[in-house]
Design a protein around this motif. Structure first.
Motif, PDB file in Angstrom:
ATOM      1  N   CYS A 118      49.659  35.508  36.132  1.00 17.09           N
ATOM      2  CA  CYS A 118      49.912  36.702  35.320  1.00 17.09           C
ATOM      3  C   CYS A 118      49.023  37.818  35.863  1.00 17.09           C
ATOM      4  N   LYS A 119      49.647  38.884  36.356  1.00 13.71           N
ATOM      5  CA  LYS A 119      48.906  40.002  36.928  1.00 13.71           C
ATOM      6  C   LYS A 119      48.354  40.901  35.819  1.00 13.71           C
ATOM      7  N   LYS A 120      47.446  41.795  36.187  1.00 12.94           N
ATOM      8  CA  LYS A 120      46.820  42.701  35.216  1.00 12.94           C
ATOM      9  C   LYS A 120      47.833  43.568  34.482  1.00 12.94           C
ATOM     10  N   ASP A 121      48.941  43.911  35.159  1.00 12.10           N
ATOM     11  CA  ASP A 121      49.964  44.742  34.524  1.00 12.10           C
ATOM     12  C   ASP A 121      50.980  43.895  33.750  1.00 12.10           C
ATOM     13  N   HIS A 122      50.665  42.620  33.514  1.00 12.75           N
ATOM     14  CA  HIS A 122      51.456  41.656  32.747  1.00 12.75           C
ATOM     15  C   HIS A 122      52.706  41.172  33.467  1.00 12.75           C
TER      16      HIS A 122
END
Length: 187
Positions: A118-122
């Motif tokens: 899961c990346k920081k930008d969701h």
């Protein structure tokens, strides 16, 4: 008595084989219908909640028998604990095709690594990696309908990965292939 038990066992095995083949045929028909509906832009999503890493473990279980035959190790190399809302059937189609292709490209005793992050930008990024290299002459054709390096009547897998992943799951499907690092497909 032993002959009767042996005959019953053979009948049970035959019945199980018929059942398994019928289930595979029905699944293939459903897959073809789903593909045709998607190409006509008529496919409707069925969004559900998926929990990771449980989801990735379920994918590994699907391939346990396949891996035993070819002596390939399927491993989860990275999976964060989060939930995702998506169409599980379509996600399965994309990731199962990625895993199948990765396994088929492996030699004995190699690994296929799957992961989800899961990346920081969701955004969620799924990946499937093996140590094989895809030749440059093949790379530009990989997502074309009916293109295959595996023989006639193949080639829907990578095409459908891109179509379902991008047109319906609103993601991006791509790959990177390097002689030293191997090949990784992403969604």
């Amino acid at each position: 008595k032993e002959e009767l038990e042996e005959e019953q066992s053979e009948h049970a095995d035959t019945a199980q084989n018929i059942y398994d083949l019928s289930a595979r045929l029905i699944n293939e028909i459903k897959n073809q219908r789903q593909l045709l509906a998607a190409e006509r832009n008529e496919l409707e999503l069925e969004v559900t909640k998926i929990k990771l890493p449980e989801y990735l473990h379920s994918l590994v279980k699907i391939f346990e028998k396949f891996n035993e035959r070819k002596e390939i190790s399927l491993k989860i190399f990275h999976s964060e604990d989060f939930e995702l809302y998506t169409d599980k059937t379509l996600l399965d189609r994309v990731l199962i095709n990625m895993i199948k292709n990765a396994i088929e490209a492996c030699d004995k005793n190699e690994n296929v690594l799957i992961g989800a992050e899961c990346k920081k930008d969701h955004r969620v990024v799924f990946s499937v990696h093996n140590d094989s290299f895809i030749e440059a002459s093949v790379q530009h054709q990989i997502f074309q309908r009916s293109f295959s390096t595996k023989g006639k009547d193949r080639g829907i897998g990578t095409y459908s990965m891109k179509m379902f992943g991008e047109n319906y799951l609103q993601g991006k499907v791509w790959f990177e292939s390097d002689k030293e690092k191997g090949t990784t497909f992403y969604l």
